[in-house]
Design an enzyme around this catalytic site. Sequence first.
Site, PDB file in Angstrom:
ATOM      1  N   ARG A  30       0.606  -1.637  -0.151  1.00  0.00           N
ATOM      2  CA  ARG A  30      -0.110   0.280   0.008  1.00  0.00           C
ATOM      3  C   ARG A  30       0.638   0.722   0.162  1.00  0.00           C
ATOM      4  NH1 ARG A  30      -3.187  -1.764   4.954  1.00  0.00           N
ATOM      5  NH2 ARG A  30      -1.686  -3.283   5.676  1.00  0.00           N
ATOM      6  N   ASN A 182      -6.393  -3.527  17.832  1.00  0.00           N
ATOM      7  CA  ASN A 182      -4.767  -4.166  17.177  1.00  0.00           C
ATOM      8  C   ASN A 182      -4.026  -3.566  17.411  1.00  0.00           C
ATOM      9  OD1 ASN A 182      -2.624  -6.235  18.131  1.00  0.00           O
ATOM     10  ND2 ASN A 182      -3.519  -7.170  16.087  1.00  0.00           N
ATOM     11  N   ASN A 389      40.757  38.994   3.376  1.00  0.00           N
ATOM     12  CA  ASN A 389      39.527  39.439   2.572  1.00  0.00           C
ATOM     13  C   ASN A 389      39.592  39.079   1.201  1.00  0.00           C
ATOM     14  OD1 ASN A 389      37.084  41.865   2.832  1.00  0.00           O
ATOM     15  ND2 ASN A 389      38.009  41.616   0.667  1.00  0.00           N
ATOM     16  N   TYR A 399      40.741  21.667  -8.562  1.00  0.00           N
ATOM     17  CA  TYR A 399      40.461  19.927  -9.165  1.00  0.00           C
ATOM     18  C   TYR A 399      41.492  20.765 -10.831  1.00  0.00           C
ATOM     19  CZ  TYR A 399      38.645  17.089 -11.326  1.00  0.00           C
ATOM     20  OH  TYR A 399      38.841  15.582 -12.198  1.00  0.00           O
TER      21      TYR A 399
HETATM   22  C1  UD1 Z   1      -2.289  -5.836  11.710  1.00  0.00           C
HETATM   23  C2  UD1 Z   1      -2.545  -7.275  12.314  1.00  0.00           C
HETATM   24  C3  UD1 Z   1      -3.375  -6.065  12.425  1.00  0.00           C
HETATM   25  C4  UD1 Z   1      -3.009  -5.107  13.965  1.00  0.00           C
HETATM   26  C5  UD1 Z   1      -2.275  -4.151  12.314  1.00  0.00           C
HETATM   27  C6  UD1 Z   1      -1.505  -3.041  13.903  1.00  0.00           C
HETATM   28  C7  UD1 Z   1      -1.733  -9.081  11.546  1.00  0.00           C
HETATM   29  C8  UD1 Z   1      -2.928 -10.590  11.107  1.00  0.00           C
HETATM   30  N1  UD1 Z   1      -2.973  -8.455  11.922  1.00  0.00           N
HETATM   31  O1  UD1 Z   1      -2.579  -5.438  10.238  1.00  0.00           O
HETATM   32  O2  UD1 Z   1      -4.297  -6.539  13.883  1.00  0.00           O
HETATM   33  O3  UD1 Z   1      -4.579  -4.125  14.210  1.00  0.00           O
HETATM   34  O4  UD1 Z   1      -1.419  -4.853  11.964  1.00  0.00           O
HETATM   35  O5  UD1 Z   1      -0.891  -2.626  12.695  1.00  0.00           O
HETATM   36  O6  UD1 Z   1      -1.181  -9.850  12.937  1.00  0.00           O
HETATM   37  N2  UD1 Z   1       5.197  -8.450   7.830  1.00  0.00           N
HETATM   38  C9  UD1 Z   1       6.164  -9.795   7.407  1.00  0.00           C
HETATM   39  N3  UD1 Z   1       5.403 -10.170   6.255  1.00  0.00           N
HETATM   40  C10 UD1 Z   1       4.360 -10.946   6.442  1.00  0.00           C
HETATM   41  C11 UD1 Z   1       3.468  -9.896   6.683  1.00  0.00           C
HETATM   42  C12 UD1 Z   1       3.853  -8.889   7.078  1.00  0.00           C
HETATM   43  O7  UD1 Z   1       7.017  -9.420   8.756  1.00  0.00           O
HETATM   44  O8  UD1 Z   1       4.443 -12.264   6.024  1.00  0.00           O
HETATM   45  C13 UD1 Z   1       5.172  -7.505   9.014  1.00  0.00           C
HETATM   46  C14 UD1 Z   1       5.622  -6.390   7.957  1.00  0.00           C
HETATM   47  O9  UD1 Z   1       5.824  -5.881   7.793  1.00  0.00           O
HETATM   48  C15 UD1 Z   1       4.682  -4.858   9.133  1.00  0.00           C
HETATM   49  C16 UD1 Z   1       3.956  -5.902  10.390  1.00  0.00           C
HETATM   50  O10 UD1 Z   1       4.423  -7.738   9.673  1.00  0.00           O
HETATM   51  O11 UD1 Z   1       5.614  -4.328   9.752  1.00  0.00           O
HETATM   52  C17 UD1 Z   1       2.833  -6.175  10.231  1.00  0.00           C
HETATM   53  O12 UD1 Z   1       2.349  -6.561   8.380  1.00  0.00           O
HETATM   54  P1  UD1 Z   1       0.891  -5.649   8.389  1.00  0.00           P
HETATM   55  O13 UD1 Z   1       0.668  -6.315   6.993  1.00  0.00           O
HETATM   56  O14 UD1 Z   1       0.881  -4.258   7.571  1.00  0.00           O
HETATM   57  O15 UD1 Z   1      -0.310  -5.881   8.814  1.00  0.00           O
HETATM   58  P2  UD1 Z   1      -1.960  -5.031   8.995  1.00  0.00           P
HETATM   59  O16 UD1 Z   1      -2.546  -5.348   7.673  1.00  0.00           O
HETATM   60  O17 UD1 Z   1      -0.947  -3.792   9.506  1.00  0.00           O
HETATM   61 MG    MG Z   2       0.373  -2.068   9.052  1.00  0.00          MG
END
Ligand code: UD1
Ligand code: MG
Length: 477
Positions: A30, A182, A389, A399
Amino acid sequence: MSETLIQEKVLKTKAAPITAIILAAGKGTRMMSPLPKVLHPVAGQPMILRSIQAARGAGASEIRLIVGHGQNLVRNVVESTGVICFEQKEQLGTANAVKSADIENLEGEVLIMNGDHPLVEAQDLKNLLDNFRELKADIAVVTAIVKKPGDLGRIVRQKGVLKAIVEARDASPATLGIREINTGFYIMKAELLKNLLPEIKNNNTKGEYYLTDLITLAQENEYRIEAICGSRRIAHGVNNQAELSKATKYLFKKKAEKLMEDGVLMIDADSVYIEESVKVAAGSVIYPNVFLRGRTEIGAFCVLEPQVYISDCVIGQSVQIKQGSYLEKSEIHHNCSVGPYARLRPETLLKEEAHIGNFVELKKTVFGKKSKAGHLAYIGDAEIGDECNIGCGAITVNYSADKKKYKTKIGNKVFVGSDVQLIAPIEIGDEAILGAGSVLTKSVPARALAVARGKQFIKENYVAADGQTSSSDKKEI
Ligand code: UD1
Ligand code: MG
């Protein structure tokens, strides 16, 4: 007491280790940007570094960072922080990300953090830990009540007790109406994580392994679960550019407010961009659209006029930086003035009361006390003594055609006339006078006059009354 007994006692009283696991493998689709999400800068600093600092500040003895998308770039940025990187080969969801962290060898308490919440502070995590211990919970999640819960996971309670976290895309309209969300920060006992993580399934709309399912599983297995309501600040996740910009704005505002509390004057606090690491002493004035970055330190009673950009500079007291000046990795002593529209490139040192005027550029130069370069000059790879000055348009020609840089050394009280070019390497002795327009290729001794330019000649009546010149006259020019 025997030595073994003492050792045993120490071991027993030693607090359980806290391991932080930070999730940073996601693509950040996104964000619509080629940069891995966690490297996007928030108020000048890649956001992942803020999460790492917060975890460390909260007492994490070890930090495990889950990397995946753009991992080489991410590894480079975090290299000096001492975190251990674990690769998540395929981004199959937040639970799958945690699985990549070699969790079998974990002990004590585990703090799990989404890497995309850059406004988190160490104190937030300390509060979470304290609450977790006080409540004797096995797992706790930080929640927040927000105005627009959007895509965030909803906190479902029954009679006030946490029951589940439901992702927005899997939620019923009634659940979507819940405003407690969350935040993506969890603390749990290592045992719970090791027991339950393998049980998480991917039977949801996205087909991903959701870490949030730990809550339901923990409940089914009769662990003690707590939802701890935190601040809205910590809930600010960054999933798109607008949220990133909002986070940056928040941090700049907070910094400006802190500086004003400490006695710094601002014409418009909403339009200054000062990174957290910067120090500004009381009594200094900051005009709109000023950027202060990195390890910059500004002394007392300085004036920073509009559109000034300063990065990694140390500036003494009562220094005036006039409009539109651009300063990097330089040092400026007390009572100097710079600009408007001056440029100080790295390794420039201005000694006390020096004056650098408009359209002057300095690089790798020591510029002496009370010396002046008022207009349109280039001074690079140079040492300029005190009370010199430097005339308008003067250039140190550093250079050479051999593609090497050479040095110019100018003593004290030297007068460099306008448009002088000093072909380096060259040394000018104290109190020498260099005639305007000279192109100097040889060093000049102290107190000498050096002039190196074509001699002026006058031919009277060169133009006849009828406006014509004779052909023999033309040959002379
Ligand atoms: C997640 C939570 C959601 C919460 C929100 C808060 C889950 C399923 N959902 O959603 O409940 O309200 O965060 O911001 O956990 N990441 C990985 N590997 C993956 C997927 C994600 O390392 O396979 C990391 C991303 O880089 C990021 C974090 O996990 O730093 C959260 O992932 P993101 O896809 O942003 O989750 P949200 O949809 O925001
Ligand atoms: Mg997130």
